[in-house]
Design an enzyme around this catalytic site. Structure first.
Site, PDB file in Angstrom:
ATOM      1  N   ARG A  17      -1.154   1.155   0.234  1.00  0.00           N
ATOM      2  CA  ARG A  17      -0.404   2.210   0.815  1.00  0.00           C
ATOM      3  C   ARG A  17      -1.035   2.803   2.069  1.00  0.00           C
ATOM      4  NH1 ARG A  17      -0.976   6.042  -4.971  1.00  0.00           N
ATOM      5  NH2 ARG A  17       0.054   4.370  -6.248  1.00  0.00           N
TER       6      ARG A  17
ATOM      7  N   ASP B 256      -0.929   6.324   4.402  1.00  0.00           N
ATOM      8  CA  ASP B 256      -0.413   7.730   4.333  1.00  0.00           C
ATOM      9  C   ASP B 256       0.515   7.946   5.347  1.00  0.00           C
ATOM     10  OD1 ASP B 256      -2.536   8.394   2.418  1.00  0.00           O
ATOM     11  OD2 ASP B 256      -4.062   8.662   3.978  1.00  0.00           O
TER      12      ASP B 256
ATOM     13  N   ARG C 294     -10.231   7.368   7.724  1.00  0.00           N
ATOM     14  CA  ARG C 294     -10.179   8.433   8.683  1.00  0.00           C
ATOM     15  C   ARG C 294     -11.164   9.385   8.493  1.00  0.00           C
ATOM     16  NH1 ARG C 294      -4.442  11.053   6.753  1.00  0.00           N
ATOM     17  NH2 ARG C 294      -5.131  12.746   7.869  1.00  0.00           N
TER      18      ARG C 294
END
Length: 249
Positions: A51, A53, A199
């Site tokens: 996945r 974001d 991140r």
């Protein structure tokens, strides 16, 4: 039944992320809708290798889907790219694979790159595609500190509070920081990553680059295994899912 492997590039800005969701458009849903454009008789599900974001991009996301329609890989690539317009999504390559292949579970290593534009002038063409950091960054110091995170560690400090992974222990195969002119690239590789891991690492390494944190501070944050010890969470703008490795590839 045929299974096709897709290699996908996309601009993540218009999407709530890769995964199909009720609160907005997703890359997965866009591709599935494109496939329905030429295989309307089937309810096709596209399975991604991982996945991303909201706002995160991809240079080499990988996915697979099954169809009973007899088609060549070239036909599939052309058909999806035609029907997916005007979405900022492109199918770079298509390969016919066996039913044993899984874009998610067959993956041996995933690679990410985070792009920082380190200059005083504002972004123009790359707005939303890089993280703009005006303060000059000590890239050598960032790279040296990053090596603290290489190897097998509990990355609880560097994962989102709502991360669904069962185990916060991950093995970081490599983590590098290098400058290319005005750009600073953070590159990372591992079998799998936690939610917001890259991140969170990037944001904290920025503090090192600015001289606000030391290598020892980063090590202490890692060993704290506590999200509250995190330095800073970088925005999604500069993050790219760059590629996936599979056996015999």
């Amino acid at each position: 039944m045929q299974r096709f492997k897709l290699t996908i590039e996309y601009d993540g800005r218009p999407y709530v992320g890769w995964q199909r969701q009720d609160n907005g458009p997703s890359v997965q849903a866009a591709i599935e809708q494109a496939i329905r454009g030429f295989v309307p008789e089937e309810e096709v599900t596209v399975t991604g290798s991982g996945r991303t974001d909201a706002g995160v991009h991809a240079l080499g996301q990988v996915a697979h889907f099954d169809t009973a329609r007899e088609m060549t890989a070239d036909q599939v690539q052309g058909a999806i790219n035609y029907h997916i317009k005007p979405h900022p999504v492109a199918i770079l390559a298509v390969e016919k694979v066996s039913q044993e292949f899984s874009a998610r579970f067959s993956a041996e290593k995933r690679h990410y790159v985070y792009k920082i534009c380190n200059r005083r002038a504002p972004l123009t063409f790359d707005r939303g595609l890089k993280w703009h950091v005006k303060t000059p960054l000590d890239v050598e110091g960032m790279h040296s500190a990053a090596q603290v995170l290489v190897g097998r560690h509990d990355f609880t400090t560097f994962r989102h509070v709502n991360c669904q992974a069962k185990d916060p222990v991950k093995t970081m195969d490599y983590l590098s920081v290098e400058r290319q002119g005005d750009e600073v690239h953070l590159c990372a590789g591992a079998r799998s990553f936690l939610h917001h891991q890259i991140r969170s690492i990037t944001g904290t390494l920025k503090l090192v680059g600015e001289g606000k944190w030391s290598k020892a501070d980063l090590k202490a944050a890692l060993e704290a295994c506590d999200r509250s010890a995190l330095g800073f969470n970088a925005p999604p703008d500069g993050l790219y899912f760059s590629s996936v490795e599979y056996p015999d590839a």
